[in-house]
Design a protein around this motif. Structure first.
Motif, short mmCIF file in Angstrom:
data_model
loop_
_atom_site.label_atom_id
_atom_site.label_comp_id
_atom_site.label_asym_id
_atom_site.label_seq_id
_atom_site.Cartn_x
_atom_site.Cartn_y
_atom_site.Cartn_z
N ALA A 1 37.68 2.76 -28.26
CA ALA A 1 36.45 3.51 -28.05
C ALA A 1 36.56 4.39 -26.82
CB ALA A 1 35.27 2.55 -27.91
N ILE A 2 35.94 5.54 -26.89
CA ILE A 2 35.80 6.41 -25.74
C ILE A 2 34.35 6.30 -25.29
CG2 ILE A 2 35.96 8.78 -24.89
CD1 ILE A 2 37.98 9.31 -27.11
N PRO A 3 34.07 5.68 -24.16
CA PRO A 3 32.69 5.44 -23.77
C PRO A 3 31.94 6.73 -23.48
CG PRO A 3 34.17 4.92 -21.96
CD PRO A 3 35.03 5.20 -23.15
N PRO A 4 30.63 6.75 -23.67
CA PRO A 4 29.83 7.93 -23.32
C PRO A 4 29.92 8.20 -21.82
CG PRO A 4 28.56 6.38 -24.68
CD PRO A 4 29.82 5.68 -24.27
N CYS B 1 39.98 -1.15 -25.80
CA CYS B 1 40.94 -1.22 -26.91
C CYS B 1 40.69 -2.43 -27.80
CB CYS B 1 42.36 -1.25 -26.36
SG CYS B 1 43.64 -1.35 -27.64
N ASP B 2 40.58 -2.19 -29.10
CA ASP B 2 40.46 -3.26 -30.09
C ASP B 2 41.60 -3.15 -31.10
OD1 ASP B 2 37.71 -5.05 -30.33
OD2 ASP B 2 37.43 -3.25 -29.11
N ILE B 3 42.75 -2.72 -30.63
CA ILE B 3 43.94 -2.62 -31.48
C ILE B 3 44.83 -3.83 -31.20
CG2 ILE B 3 45.97 -1.20 -32.04
CD1 ILE B 3 44.42 1.23 -31.11
N ILE C 1 28.17 1.59 -34.12
CA ILE C 1 29.44 1.78 -34.84
C ILE C 1 30.54 0.92 -34.22
CG2 ILE C 1 31.25 3.45 -35.39
CD1 ILE C 1 29.12 5.54 -35.75
N THR C 2 30.59 0.87 -32.89
CA THR C 2 31.58 0.04 -32.20
C THR C 2 31.42 -1.43 -32.59
OG1 THR C 2 31.66 1.56 -30.32
CG2 THR C 2 32.46 -0.68 -29.95
N ALA C 3 30.18 -1.92 -32.59
CA ALA C 3 29.93 -3.32 -32.96
C ALA C 3 30.29 -3.59 -34.41
CB ALA C 3 28.46 -3.66 -32.71
N THR C 4 30.04 -2.62 -35.31
CA THR C 4 30.38 -2.78 -36.72
C THR C 4 31.88 -2.88 -36.93
OG1 THR C 4 28.38 -1.57 -37.41
CG2 THR C 4 30.16 -1.78 -39.03
N LEU C 5 32.64 -2.01 -36.26
CA LEU C 5 34.09 -2.04 -36.39
C LEU C 5 34.67 -3.33 -35.82
CD1 LEU C 5 34.95 1.65 -35.39
CD2 LEU C 5 34.92 0.66 -37.69
#
Length: 242
Positions: A57-60, A163-165, A44-48
């Motif tokens: 993202a909040i990492p596992p 952060c990808d904002i 999902i992270t890669a898709t976004l």
């Protein structure tokens, strides 16, 4: 955590077609997307990222670094030298940062060391007793109270590492880091990039959008006694005998 926008439903529709078991919930001005596994989290992270969406993202738990504080080195020690020395000793160090005093930002002779988890053939960093030819000690890391603020977008509750904002400057709201802003002098009447009012920056606790911290369980609660208009009682005067 996907930043809310008007066509958010189109983004969620595409994700739901591929990941129907993920859970989406509105949290403030973001949509929390909860995957069912770490593999789904990465996908999902890669898709976004590929679609240019604004999110953080909040990492596992397995991907979150282990944080400890290194003591015993001079405050002038270069953080790259510390990182390289620990790496040469077999520590899986991902980041070294110098700690500072809360108000004055004066550099302290203490360094935050972040270590990657589950790295094969890496030693336990707490076994190390020397760094940069000096004897050192380790201490647990205690995060400062208050909300975490991202250095990249200047929103809250996450770090710039995930952060990808869109980047926003505290001073001028342009798309660059505050540290790279051409405005170096102090702004007398700044405008907050979050609440759009003047008189403070977005990192000020005076901002109405600054996250409020709730008291932890066990903390003493300060109670202000109510004011009354009653006149306090006084002892009656007793006439003296002659």
């Amino acid at each position: 955590m996907l930043r809310y926008k008007t066509n958010y439903n189109l983004v969620l529709k595409k994700l739901n077609e591929k990941y129907p078991n993920s859970i989406n919930k509105l949290i403030g001005e973001s949509i929390r997307i909860t995957p069912i596994s770490e593999d789904q989290h990465r996908e999902i992270t890669a898709t976004l990222q590929m679609n240019g969406e604004e999110f953080y993202a909040i990492p596992p738990p397995s991907k979150r670094p282990y944080k400890v504080v290194l003591k015993g080195l001079p405050a002038s020690t270069d953080i790259d030298e510390i990182k390289n020395d620990l790496a040469n000793q077999g520590d899986a160090v991902s980041k070294v940062a110098q700690l500072t005093q809360r108000k004055s930002k004066f550099p302290l002779p203490m360094f935050l060391v972040e270590v990657r988890k589950n790295v094969p053939e890496s030693r336990d960093i707490l076994d190390g007793r020397n760094c940069c030819y000096m004897s050192i000690t380790w201490d647990s890391f205690r995060r400062r109270p208050g909300a975490t603020q991202c250095y990249n977008c200047n929103y809250f509750h996450h770090s710039s590492q995930y952060c990808d904002i869109k980047t926003r400057c505290l001073k001028c709201a342009q798309e660059h880091r505050t540290s790279d802003c051409p405005i170096k002098e102090r702004i007398e009447n700044p405008e907050c990039i979050n609440c759009k009012t003047k008189g403070h920056m977005t990192n000020s606790k005076q901002c109405p959008k600054y996250p409020k911290t709730n008291p932890k369980k066990g903390d003493p609660i300060k109670i202000t006694p109510p004011r009354t208009n009653l006149t306090p009682l006084t002892k009656p005067k007793i006439p003296q005998s002659q």
